[in-house]
Design a protein around this motif. Structure first.
Motif, PDB file in Angstrom:
ATOM      1  N   PHE A  95      39.673  32.331  39.555  1.00 29.08           N
ATOM      2  CA  PHE A  95      38.462  32.957  39.027  1.00 29.08           C
ATOM      3  C   PHE A  95      37.621  33.544  40.156  1.00 29.08           C
ATOM      4  CE2 PHE A  95      34.206  32.785  36.934  1.00 29.08           C
ATOM      5  CZ  PHE A  95      34.503  33.608  35.862  1.00 29.08           C
ATOM      6  N   GLY A  96      37.506  32.785  41.252  1.00 29.65           N
ATOM      7  CA  GLY A  96      36.716  33.263  42.383  1.00 29.65           C
ATOM      8  C   GLY A  96      37.294  34.518  43.005  1.00 29.65           C
ATOM      9  N   ALA A  97      38.621  34.527  43.181  1.00 25.33           N
ATOM     10  CA  ALA A  97      39.269  35.704  43.761  1.00 25.33           C
ATOM     11  C   ALA A  97      39.148  36.923  42.862  1.00 25.33           C
ATOM     12  CB  ALA A  97      40.749  35.400  44.026  1.00 25.33           C
ATOM     13  N   THR A  98      39.011  36.676  41.549  1.00 26.48           N
ATOM     14  CA  THR A  98      38.963  37.778  40.583  1.00 26.48           C
ATOM     15  C   THR A  98      37.565  38.369  40.430  1.00 26.48           C
ATOM     16  OG1 THR A  98      40.770  36.735  39.351  1.00 26.48           O
ATOM     17  CG2 THR A  98      39.509  38.455  38.220  1.00 26.48           C
ATOM     18  N   VAL A  99      36.561  37.519  40.295  1.00 30.59           N
ATOM     19  CA  VAL A  99      35.233  38.026  39.907  1.00 30.59           C
ATOM     20  C   VAL A  99      34.131  37.794  40.935  1.00 30.59           C
ATOM     21  CG1 VAL A  99      35.819  37.627  37.488  1.00 30.59           C
ATOM     22  CG2 VAL A  99      34.489  35.908  38.717  1.00 30.59           C
ATOM     23  N   TYR A 100      34.387  36.957  41.961  1.00 34.45           N
ATOM     24  CA  TYR A 100      33.284  36.616  42.862  1.00 34.45           C
ATOM     25  C   TYR A 100      32.689  37.823  43.558  1.00 34.45           C
ATOM     26  CZ  TYR A 100      30.635  34.548  46.671  1.00 34.45           C
ATOM     27  OH  TYR A 100      29.631  34.222  47.552  1.00 34.45           O
ATOM     28  N   LYS A 101      33.524  38.755  43.983  1.00 29.61           N
ATOM     29  CA  LYS A 101      32.994  39.919  44.707  1.00 29.61           C
ATOM     30  C   LYS A 101      32.089  40.757  43.816  1.00 29.61           C
ATOM     31  CE  LYS A 101      37.066  42.886  43.990  1.00 29.61           C
ATOM     32  NZ  LYS A 101      38.109  43.682  44.681  1.00 29.61           N
ATOM     33  N   TYR A 102      32.379  40.780  42.510  1.00 24.65           N
ATOM     34  CA  TYR A 102      31.527  41.535  41.585  1.00 24.65           C
ATOM     35  C   TYR A 102      30.209  40.797  41.344  1.00 24.65           C
ATOM     36  CZ  TYR A 102      35.892  44.013  40.739  1.00 24.65           C
ATOM     37  OH  TYR A 102      37.046  44.729  40.899  1.00 24.65           O
ATOM     38  N   LEU A 103      30.283  39.479  41.202  1.00 28.09           N
ATOM     39  CA  LEU A 103      29.062  38.694  41.051  1.00 28.09           C
ATOM     40  C   LEU A 103      28.174  38.843  42.280  1.00 28.09           C
ATOM     41  CD1 LEU A 103      30.510  35.383  39.526  1.00 28.09           C
ATOM     42  CD2 LEU A 103      29.220  37.160  38.330  1.00 28.09           C
ATOM     43  N   LYS A 104      28.808  38.801  43.444  1.00 26.01           N
ATOM     44  CA  LYS A 104      28.055  38.917  44.692  1.00 26.01           C
ATOM     45  C   LYS A 104      27.451  40.304  44.838  1.00 26.01           C
ATOM     46  CE  LYS A 104      28.517  37.916  49.640  1.00 26.01           C
ATOM     47  NZ  LYS A 104      29.424  37.445  50.711  1.00 26.01           N
TER      48      LYS A 104
END
Length: 269
Positions: A95-104
């Motif tokens: 999940f982190g690899a998928t969406v974290y950059k967008y959340l950040k």
């Protein structure tokens, strides 16, 4: 000298909040804002000092980790423990690899970060108070020997903590409670799970931000790292006993108070 003082303050904040259900990321961002620190310079600093907090868990539970490591070839119990931690880590890794950059990129923008954190603190505090009252009687009381299904479910709960202001330990301990896991057992498993989760996230962020480091930052990072380790070590040593006695309600009220204070400050600013 001012940079050293800032490093000590941020190291204390990281050490105090990393393993408490109050959101270390939120506290660090608010701390940087109150200290007037530029995000571009101190972002990598806050990433690196997380390693100090990670090492505090290894230091406290070194005997447990060592026994598991040497027991992997021969001990079914050691293998079961390792599999539980790995399986619980996988959901947040994916999940982190998928969406974290967008959340950040969106939720942690300067114009959004502080309101998002304030609302998350406030809402999270209310959720803690509500769910603590609703939690079923615990059926699983040993964090070292959870069923694989429960480990996976706790790992799924951890994914919620990718949202700014949501605590990783709060999500896993409270999620575990709702799944019938005793608070103390959930807290212990949360510490075990923290090692691969935080190490993976920190190494990934450090890889992305490494080019922003300069030789002038070395002293600040070293100071923050040591302070973070010492403070987090003290927190980890005492947290399970505290949670077993008082539950998560004190942290729920704390989140409500700090969230309301932050939102009020942003409103009048």
């Amino acid at each position: 000298m001012q940079d050293i003082l800032n490093s000590i303050i941020l190291g204390i904040i990281e050490g105090l909040t990393e393993f408490l259900p109050v959101s270390s990321t939120g506290h660090l961002l608010v701390g940087e804002r109150l200290l007037g620190l530029p995000d571009s310079r101190w972002e990598t600093f806050t990433i690196v000092i997380q390693l100090g907090a990670i090492l505090s868990v290894v230091a406290v539970y070194w005997k447990k980790f060592w026994n598991v490591l040497i027991g992997l070839p021969t001990s079914p119990e050691a293998r079961s423990f390792a599999i539980n931690v790995i399986v619980a880590f996988i959901p947040s890794m994916i999940f982190g690899a998928t969406v974290y950059k967008y959340l950040k990129a969106y939720l942690l923008q300067p114009s959004f970060a502080m309101p998002v954190i304030g609302v998350s603190w406030l809402v999270g505090g209310v959720i803690i108070l509500i769910l603590e009252r609703m939690a079923p009687k615990p059926r699983y009381t040993d964090g070292d020997r959870l069923p694989l299904k429960k480990a996976l479910q706790i790992g799924l709960c951890q994914c919620i903590s990718l949202l700014p202001g949501v605590s990783r330990s709060g999500a896993t301990i409270l999620g575990g409670e709702m799944l019938g896991v005793d608070r103390k057992a959930g807290a212990a498993f949360t510490f075990y799970l923290a090692v691969p989760t935080m190490l993976g996230a920190t190494v990934y962020d450090l890889y992305k931000e490494w080019n922003t480091l300069s030789s002038n930052d070395t002293t600040n990072i070293a100071v923050g790292f040591v302070v973070s380790f010492v403070v987090a070590y003290i927190v980890v040593k005492g947290f399970i006993a505290f949670v077993g006695k008082y539950g998560l309600k004190p942290f729920g009220w704390y989140r409500i108070a700090t969230g309301a204070a932050l939102l009020a400050w942003l409103y009048v600013k």
